[in-house]
Scaffold this motif. Sequence first.
Motif, PDB file in Angstrom:
ATOM      1  N   THR A 102     -11.062  -6.944  36.723  1.00 37.36           N
ATOM      2  CA  THR A 102     -10.951  -7.980  35.682  1.00 37.36           C
ATOM      3  C   THR A 102     -11.817  -7.626  34.486  1.00 37.36           C
ATOM      4  OG1 THR A 102     -10.838  -9.523  37.527  1.00 37.36           O
ATOM      5  CG2 THR A 102     -11.082 -10.482  35.313  1.00 37.36           C
ATOM      6  N   TYR A 103     -11.179  -7.543  33.318  1.00 33.62           N
ATOM      7  CA  TYR A 103     -11.920  -7.212  32.097  1.00 33.62           C
ATOM      8  C   TYR A 103     -12.443  -8.490  31.447  1.00 33.62           C
ATOM      9  CZ  TYR A 103     -12.957  -5.540  27.399  1.00 33.62           C
ATOM     10  OH  TYR A 103     -13.595  -5.244  26.212  1.00 33.62           O
ATOM     11  N   ILE A 104     -13.718  -8.476  31.068  1.00 38.56           N
ATOM     12  CA  ILE A 104     -14.316  -9.638  30.382  1.00 38.56           C
ATOM     13  C   ILE A 104     -14.903  -9.130  29.062  1.00 38.56           C
ATOM     14  CG2 ILE A 104     -15.988 -11.535  30.565  1.00 38.56           C
ATOM     15  CD1 ILE A 104     -15.975 -10.956  33.655  1.00 38.56           C
ATOM     16  N   LYS A 105     -14.454  -9.724  27.979  1.00 36.57           N
ATOM     17  CA  LYS A 105     -14.850  -9.199  26.662  1.00 36.57           C
ATOM     18  C   LYS A 105     -16.314  -9.500  26.328  1.00 36.57           C
ATOM     19  CE  LYS A 105     -12.957  -8.815  21.999  1.00 36.57           C
ATOM     20  NZ  LYS A 105     -13.201  -7.388  21.920  1.00 36.57           N
ATOM     21  N   LYS A 106     -16.737 -10.736  26.616  1.00 35.48           N
ATOM     22  CA  LYS A 106     -18.130 -11.093  26.277  1.00 35.48           C
ATOM     23  C   LYS A 106     -18.852 -11.612  27.520  1.00 35.48           C
ATOM     24  CE  LYS A 106     -18.651 -11.767  21.375  1.00 35.48           C
ATOM     25  NZ  LYS A 106     -19.429 -10.558  21.318  1.00 35.48           N
ATOM     26  N   PRO A 107     -19.238 -10.738  28.400  1.00 37.01           N
ATOM     27  CA  PRO A 107     -19.810 -11.206  29.672  1.00 37.01           C
ATOM     28  C   PRO A 107     -21.239 -11.725  29.541  1.00 37.01           C
ATOM     29  CG  PRO A 107     -19.617  -8.808  29.607  1.00 37.01           C
ATOM     30  CD  PRO A 107     -19.169  -9.288  28.287  1.00 37.01           C
ATOM     31  N   ALA A 108     -21.548 -12.729  30.365  1.00 37.57           N
ATOM     32  CA  ALA A 108     -22.934 -13.182  30.527  1.00 37.57           C
ATOM     33  C   ALA A 108     -23.471 -12.494  31.787  1.00 37.57           C
ATOM     34  CB  ALA A 108     -22.948 -14.697  30.694  1.00 37.57           C
ATOM     35  N   LEU A 109     -24.759 -12.675  32.063  1.00 38.63           N
ATOM     36  CA  LEU A 109     -25.355 -11.991  33.222  1.00 38.63           C
ATOM     37  C   LEU A 109     -24.589 -12.308  34.506  1.00 38.63           C
ATOM     38  CD1 LEU A 109     -27.583 -10.137  34.250  1.00 38.63           C
ATOM     39  CD2 LEU A 109     -29.053 -12.137  34.483  1.00 38.63           C
ATOM     40  N   GLU A 110     -24.216 -13.580  34.676  1.00 40.77           N
ATOM     41  CA  GLU A 110     -23.502 -14.003  35.881  1.00 40.77           C
ATOM     42  C   GLU A 110     -22.154 -13.264  35.999  1.00 40.77           C
ATOM     43  OE1 GLU A 110     -22.929 -15.498  39.383  1.00 40.77           O
ATOM     44  OE2 GLU A 110     -24.843 -15.635  38.305  1.00 40.77           O
ATOM     45  N   ASP A 111     -21.491 -13.021  34.857  1.00 36.99           N
ATOM     46  CA  ASP A 111     -20.218 -12.289  34.875  1.00 36.99           C
ATOM     47  C   ASP A 111     -20.421 -10.857  35.381  1.00 36.99           C
ATOM     48  OD1 ASP A 111     -18.682 -14.395  33.745  1.00 36.99           O
ATOM     49  OD2 ASP A 111     -19.494 -13.881  31.772  1.00 36.99           O
ATOM     50  N   TYR A 112     -21.523 -10.253  34.964  1.00 32.59           N
ATOM     51  CA  TYR A 112     -21.803  -8.885  35.426  1.00 32.59           C
ATOM     52  C   TYR A 112     -21.992  -8.875  36.945  1.00 32.59           C
ATOM     53  CZ  TYR A 112     -22.517  -7.222  30.624  1.00 32.59           C
ATOM     54  OH  TYR A 112     -22.341  -6.869  29.315  1.00 32.59           O
ATOM     55  N   ILE A 113     -22.693  -9.891  37.440  1.00 32.28           N
ATOM     56  CA  ILE A 113     -22.964  -9.955  38.888  1.00 32.28           C
ATOM     57  C   ILE A 113     -21.636 -10.100  39.647  1.00 32.28           C
ATOM     58  CG2 ILE A 113     -24.092 -11.345  40.694  1.00 32.28           C
ATOM     59  CD1 ILE A 113     -26.276 -11.988  38.526  1.00 32.28           C
ATOM     60  N   GLN A 114     -20.762 -10.974  39.147  1.00 31.39           N
ATOM     61  CA  GLN A 114     -19.451 -11.174  39.784  1.00 31.39           C
ATOM     62  C   GLN A 114     -18.599  -9.914  39.683  1.00 31.39           C
ATOM     63  OE1 GLN A 114     -18.748 -13.415  41.795  1.00 31.39           O
ATOM     64  NE2 GLN A 114     -20.604 -14.557  41.294  1.00 31.39           N
ATOM     65  N   SER A 115     -18.615  -9.312  38.505  1.00 29.05           N
ATOM     66  CA  SER A 115     -17.807  -8.122  38.252  1.00 29.05           C
ATOM     67  C   SER A 115     -18.231  -6.981  39.190  1.00 29.05           C
ATOM     68  CB  SER A 115     -17.989  -7.715  36.788  1.00 29.05           C
ATOM     69  OG  SER A 115     -17.233  -6.599  36.503  1.00 29.05           O
ATOM     70  N   ASP A 116     -19.547  -6.817  39.339  1.00 31.80           N
ATOM     71  CA  ASP A 116     -20.067  -5.775  40.234  1.00 31.80           C
ATOM     72  C   ASP A 116     -19.537  -5.990  41.656  1.00 31.80           C
ATOM     73  OD1 ASP A 116     -22.249  -3.595  40.785  1.00 31.80           O
ATOM     74  OD2 ASP A 116     -22.590  -5.167  42.269  1.00 31.80           O
ATOM     75  N   LYS A 117     -19.543  -7.258  42.093  1.00 34.65           N
ATOM     76  CA  LYS A 117     -19.067  -7.580  43.448  1.00 34.65           C
ATOM     77  C   LYS A 117     -17.578  -7.257  43.576  1.00 34.65           C
ATOM     78  CE  LYS A 117     -22.154 -11.256  44.875  1.00 34.65           C
ATOM     79  NZ  LYS A 117     -22.462 -12.600  44.452  1.00 34.65           N
ATOM     80  N   GLU A 118     -16.797  -7.725  42.589  1.00 32.80           N
ATOM     81  CA  GLU A 118     -15.344  -7.524  42.630  1.00 32.80           C
ATOM     82  C   GLU A 118     -15.004  -6.026  42.712  1.00 32.80           C
ATOM     83  OE1 GLU A 118     -13.291  -8.371  38.948  1.00 32.80           O
ATOM     84  OE2 GLU A 118     -11.409  -7.662  39.760  1.00 32.80           O
ATOM     85  N   VAL A 119     -15.669  -5.254  41.854  1.00 33.67           N
ATOM     86  CA  VAL A 119     -15.349  -3.825  41.772  1.00 33.67           C
ATOM     87  C   VAL A 119     -15.713  -3.096  43.062  1.00 33.67           C
ATOM     88  CG1 VAL A 119     -15.898  -1.691  40.550  1.00 33.67           C
ATOM     89  CG2 VAL A 119     -15.505  -3.793  39.271  1.00 33.67           C
ATOM     90  N   ARG A 120     -16.840  -3.489  43.663  1.00 34.91           N
ATOM     91  CA  ARG A 120     -17.233  -2.827  44.911  1.00 34.91           C
ATOM     92  C   ARG A 120     -16.162  -3.031  45.991  1.00 34.91           C
ATOM     93  NH1 ARG A 120     -22.646  -1.028  44.896  1.00 34.91           N
ATOM     94  NH2 ARG A 120     -23.447  -1.514  42.838  1.00 34.91           N
ATOM     95  N   ILE A 121     -15.606  -4.236  46.053  1.00 33.74           N
ATOM     96  CA  ILE A 121     -14.577  -4.519  47.063  1.00 33.74           C
ATOM     97  C   ILE A 121     -13.313  -3.709  46.766  1.00 33.74           C
ATOM     98  CG2 ILE A 121     -13.050  -6.343  47.964  1.00 33.74           C
ATOM     99  CD1 ILE A 121     -15.435  -8.300  47.411  1.00 33.74           C
ATOM    100  N   LEU A 122     -12.932  -3.731  45.483  1.00 33.74           N
ATOM    101  CA  LEU A 122     -11.726  -3.018  45.040  1.00 33.74           C
ATOM    102  C   LEU A 122     -11.837  -1.512  45.309  1.00 33.74           C
ATOM    103  CD1 LEU A 122      -9.412  -4.348  43.372  1.00 33.74           C
ATOM    104  CD2 LEU A 122     -10.480  -3.421  41.318  1.00 33.74           C
ATOM    105  N   THR A 123     -12.960  -0.961  44.929  1.00 29.95           N
ATOM    106  CA  THR A 123     -13.152   0.488  45.067  1.00 29.95           C
ATOM    107  C   THR A 123     -13.256   0.881  46.537  1.00 29.95           C
ATOM    108  OG1 THR A 123     -14.443   0.308  43.039  1.00 29.95           O
ATOM    109  CG2 THR A 123     -14.432   2.440  44.105  1.00 29.95           C
ATOM    110  N   ALA A 124     -13.958   0.064  47.314  1.00 27.16           N
ATOM    111  CA  ALA A 124     -14.109   0.383  48.739  1.00 27.16           C
ATOM    112  C   ALA A 124     -12.745   0.407  49.415  1.00 27.16           C
ATOM    113  CB  ALA A 124     -15.032  -0.634  49.403  1.00 27.16           C
ATOM    114  N   ALA A 125     -11.844  -0.503  48.996  1.00 25.01           N
ATOM    115  CA  ALA A 125     -10.498  -0.531  49.591  1.00 25.01           C
ATOM    116  C   ALA A 125      -9.743   0.755  49.238  1.00 25.01           C
ATOM    117  CB  ALA A 125      -9.738  -1.758  49.089  1.00 25.01           C
ATOM    118  N   MET A 126      -9.890   1.206  48.005  1.00 25.06           N
ATOM    119  CA  MET A 126      -9.218   2.457  47.608  1.00 25.06           C
ATOM    120  C   MET A 126      -9.765   3.649  48.386  1.00 25.06           C
ATOM    121  SD  MET A 126      -8.679   2.406  43.553  1.00 25.06           S
ATOM    122  CE  MET A 126      -8.953   0.874  42.738  1.00 25.06           C
TER     123      MET A 126
END
Length: 390
Positions: free
Chosen positions: A357-381
């Motif tokens: 998920t791309y977020i144009k103007k992320p806040a700190l909380e968005d980065y934390i969520q994004s990091d979590k999402e990507v780890r799950i996505l990448t681990a599945a790949m």
Amino acid sequence: MRKRIAILGSTGSIGTQTLEVIAQNPEHFEVEVLTANNNIGLLIEQAKLFQPNVVVITNSCHYDQLKDALKDDPIKVYGGREAIQQVVQMDTIDLVVTAMVGYSGLIPTCNAIKAGKHIALANKETMVVAGEIINQLALEHKVNIYPVDSEHSAIFQCLVGEFNNEVEKIYLTASGGPFRGFSMEQLANVTKADALKHPNWDMGAKITIDSASLMNKGFEVIEAKWLFGLKPEQIDVIVHPQSIVHSIVQFRDGSMKAQMGLPDMKLPIQYALNFPERLPSSFKRFSFLDYPKLTFEQPNTKNFRNLALAFEALNQGGNMPCILNAANEVVVQAFLNDKISFLQMPEIIEQTMGKATYIKKPALEDYIQSDKEVRILTAAMVKNLAKQKI
Ligand code: NDP
Ligand code: MG
């Protein structure tokens, strides 16, 4: 007054070299906090020797052993990730050296800045993930960020005394790593052991793999943008296999300034700890006779796709560098665990950048969520690819 230093990640390559610098300059520095993740043996040894006020072991499994080993010393012992996030705020700290590896450095660095602590920044991933937020916090809390990364220290040293002189561009030098000049066929067959052999620098495993894949240089481009307020087109990478010229600044009159020396991280560490004053050192000196040739060449972004992906992430902005970083942390770990090949790393990162998920103007909380999402996505790949391998 001696400067009181907290070292986050004291048992790593940067952490141990920081302690060497401190040991050589006891009249200037004292150790206030030491932290490690797992390496309890070395942490105990360091604590006994440097007698800090506080030690923290992130992996709480080791807490009892650490506490017991230091029961006769006047040292406070804490365990767990949250402990690091709290101790960085202690009144008795003047400067925090962020030498943890990866995303784990983000929240402790934010907390240290919010508590007004100056930062000697080795943990480049923090700037890659959330450079804009780190800069805002530093400005708000009047905190200086001194670069430890050798290239950024070089740029910083070249800028001293230039006041408002406009920078036209910077050249970050790259050694090219152990696979410089390799064809795709050759890269397809490289092993973890090959990738862990860096020609010029002795570093932790993660950054050594990043150096072999040129992701490290990509991260450094993003780090430079935030540290020096540059546009992507003002940052260039040039391969310099001897690692003597540590980076170059070109000013608006065309003049270029470079910082040089033998590759030794103790120098940028010492410079960051004691800026603006240079302390004497016994580090080995450069001899022109040993280096009759210093060479420069273009990086090959076709074969080393990570560098191009980092520029792409930088140009897209928003949380894309955070996505790049999280995907990279997962694939590097998978490569180190023999789950995927060297060339599958950029392949998976690129796919992740397209899916997360791309977020144009992320806040700190968005980065934390994004990091979590990507780890799950990448681990599945990674898992899918590993299955195909079987
Ligand atoms: P190392 O792997 O050698 O050391 C990492 C340190 O961080 C260790 O003390 C480790 O503890 C600790 N650590 C690891 N994971 C965690 C975690 N999840 N939570 C808390 N602590 C943790 O790394 P380096 O010293 O090579 O690199 C550190 C940082 O500096 C990286 O961001 C790297 O990119 C940057 N850097 C490094 C350079 C170098 O020459 N090494 C040059 C420029 C930048 P333990 O030992 O217990 O596992
Ligand atoms: Mg570097």
